[in-house]
Motif scaffolding. Structure first.
Motif, mmCIF file in Angstrom:
data_model
loop_
_atom_site.group_PDB
_atom_site.id
_atom_site.type_symbol
_atom_site.label_atom_id
_atom_site.label_comp_id
_atom_site.label_asym_id
_atom_site.label_seq_id
_atom_site.Cartn_x
_atom_site.Cartn_y
_atom_site.Cartn_z
ATOM 1 N N LEU A 66 56.872 13.069 33.205
ATOM 2 C CA LEU A 66 56.187 12.767 31.948
ATOM 3 C C LEU A 66 55.945 14.030 31.124
ATOM 4 N N ASP A 67 55.605 15.134 31.800
ATOM 5 C CA ASP A 67 55.399 16.388 31.071
ATOM 6 C C ASP A 67 56.702 16.936 30.502
ATOM 7 N N ARG A 68 57.843 16.608 31.110
ATOM 8 C CA ARG A 68 59.130 17.006 30.523
ATOM 9 C C ARG A 68 59.477 16.126 29.331
ATOM 10 N N LEU A 69 59.206 14.819 29.456
ATOM 11 C CA LEU A 69 59.509 13.885 28.359
ATOM 12 C C LEU A 69 58.565 14.056 27.178
ATOM 13 N N ILE A 70 57.288 14.221 27.480
ATOM 14 C CA ILE A 70 56.237 14.324 26.460
ATOM 15 C C ILE A 70 55.360 15.518 26.838
ATOM 16 N N PRO A 71 55.814 16.720 26.527
ATOM 17 C CA PRO A 71 55.102 17.919 26.987
ATOM 18 C C PRO A 71 53.820 18.190 26.206
ATOM 19 N N PRO A 72 52.875 18.881 26.857
ATOM 20 C CA PRO A 72 51.702 19.352 26.120
ATOM 21 C C PRO A 72 52.176 20.223 24.950
ATOM 22 N N SER A 73 51.604 19.985 23.778
ATOM 23 C CA SER A 73 52.019 20.708 22.578
ATOM 24 C C SER A 73 50.959 20.540 21.500
ATOM 25 N N ARG A 74 50.915 21.482 20.604
ATOM 26 C CA ARG A 74 50.011 21.383 19.446
ATOM 27 C C ARG A 74 50.701 20.751 18.245
ATOM 28 N N ASP A 75 51.957 20.303 18.419
ATOM 29 C CA ASP A 75 52.733 19.772 17.300
ATOM 30 C C ASP A 75 52.493 18.292 17.014
ATOM 31 N N TYR A 76 51.814 17.586 17.899
ATOM 32 C CA TYR A 76 51.607 16.154 17.701
ATOM 33 C C TYR A 76 50.612 15.909 16.563
ATOM 34 N N GLY A 77 50.798 14.814 15.855
ATOM 35 C CA GLY A 77 49.881 14.445 14.776
ATOM 36 C C GLY A 77 48.446 14.336 15.262
ATOM 37 N N HIS A 78 48.268 13.829 16.480
ATOM 38 C CA HIS A 78 46.920 13.717 17.049
ATOM 39 C C HIS A 78 46.268 15.098 17.140
ATOM 40 N N GLN A 80 46.937 17.712 15.295
ATOM 41 C CA GLN A 80 46.663 18.218 13.954
ATOM 42 C C GLN A 80 45.398 17.580 13.380
ATOM 43 N N ALA A 81 45.112 16.355 13.806
ATOM 44 C CA ALA A 81 43.908 15.673 13.320
ATOM 45 C C ALA A 81 42.664 16.048 14.118
ATOM 46 N N TRP A 82 42.794 16.137 15.445
ATOM 47 C CA TRP A 82 41.620 16.263 16.305
ATOM 48 C C TRP A 82 41.488 17.605 17.025
ATOM 49 N N ASP A 84 42.167 18.548 19.987
ATOM 50 C CA ASP A 84 41.514 18.402 21.292
ATOM 51 C C ASP A 84 42.451 18.614 22.479
ATOM 52 N N GLY A 85 43.707 18.958 22.218
ATOM 53 C CA GLY A 85 44.624 19.313 23.293
ATOM 54 C C GLY A 85 45.220 18.161 24.071
ATOM 55 N N ASN A 86 44.954 16.908 23.664
ATOM 56 C CA ASN A 86 45.443 15.796 24.487
ATOM 57 C C ASN A 86 46.333 14.805 23.741
ATOM 58 N N GLY A 87 47.027 15.254 22.723
ATOM 59 C CA GLY A 87 47.968 14.363 22.037
ATOM 60 C C GLY A 87 49.012 13.813 22.987
ATOM 61 N N HIS A 88 49.551 14.671 23.850
ATOM 62 C CA HIS A 88 50.548 14.233 24.836
ATOM 63 C C HIS A 88 49.945 13.239 25.826
ATOM 64 N N SER A 89 48.654 13.371 26.100
ATOM 65 C CA SER A 89 47.979 12.468 27.048
ATOM 66 C C SER A 89 48.018 11.034 26.543
ATOM 67 N N HIS A 90 47.740 10.856 25.257
ATOM 68 C CA HIS A 90 47.777 9.513 24.662
ATOM 69 C C HIS A 90 49.189 8.940 24.721
#
Length: 138
Positions: A66-78, A80-82, A84-90
């Motif tokens: 899952l971390d390879r498919l959807i890695p932790p990143s600051r690029d997610y819209g979530h 940019q809005a929040w 909180d470091g967990n865009g990939h978590s959602h």
């Protein structure tokens, strides 16, 4: 007949998997339902439920995949809005889903020999999770 019960899980954070088969089976036993279905649902948008062979290799492999498919990143819209470091978590939790339906026969969960029900914590911090098990049948 319908029986519903909740139980709590405490997690350590991102990538932790827990085998919750025994807790779900206990709810099924308490329900008195012989034939039907048990639906397991995680309350929250960063946790996932599924079925897997709960062994050390797969317990490591699934979160790594899952971390390879959807890695932790600051690029997610979530992010940019929040911020909180967990865009990939959602997104990881959404990919797997928050629930699982398991058949019941003769008062027991119908699972394969090597199949267990698991919870995966996708959030980046420890969480107290609520699992809702709804048993339907007769």
């Amino acid at each position: 007949m319908v029986h519903q019960q909740q139980f709590q899980l405490q997690t350590d954070g991102h990538r932790q998997m827990k085998n919750i088969t025994d807790q779900v089976a206990q709810v099924v036993r308490r329900s008195g339902i012989s034939t039907g279905v048990a639906q397991v649902f995680c309350v929250g948008s960063t946790g996932a439920i599924g079925a897997i062979e709960f062994e050390p290799g797969l317990v490591r492999d699934l979160p790594e995949m899952l971390d390879r498919l959807i890695p932790p990143s600051r690029d997610y819209g979530h992010e940019q809005a929040w911020h909180d470091g967990n865009g990939h978590s959602h997104l990881q939790a959404t990919l797997l889903g928050p629930s699982l339906a398991v058949p019941i026969a003769e008062g027991q969960l119908v699972l394969g020999t090597w199949q267990q029900v698991f919870f995966l914590e996708c959030d980046i911090r420890p969480r107290q999770r609520t699992m809702v098990v709804t048993v339907l049948g007769e």
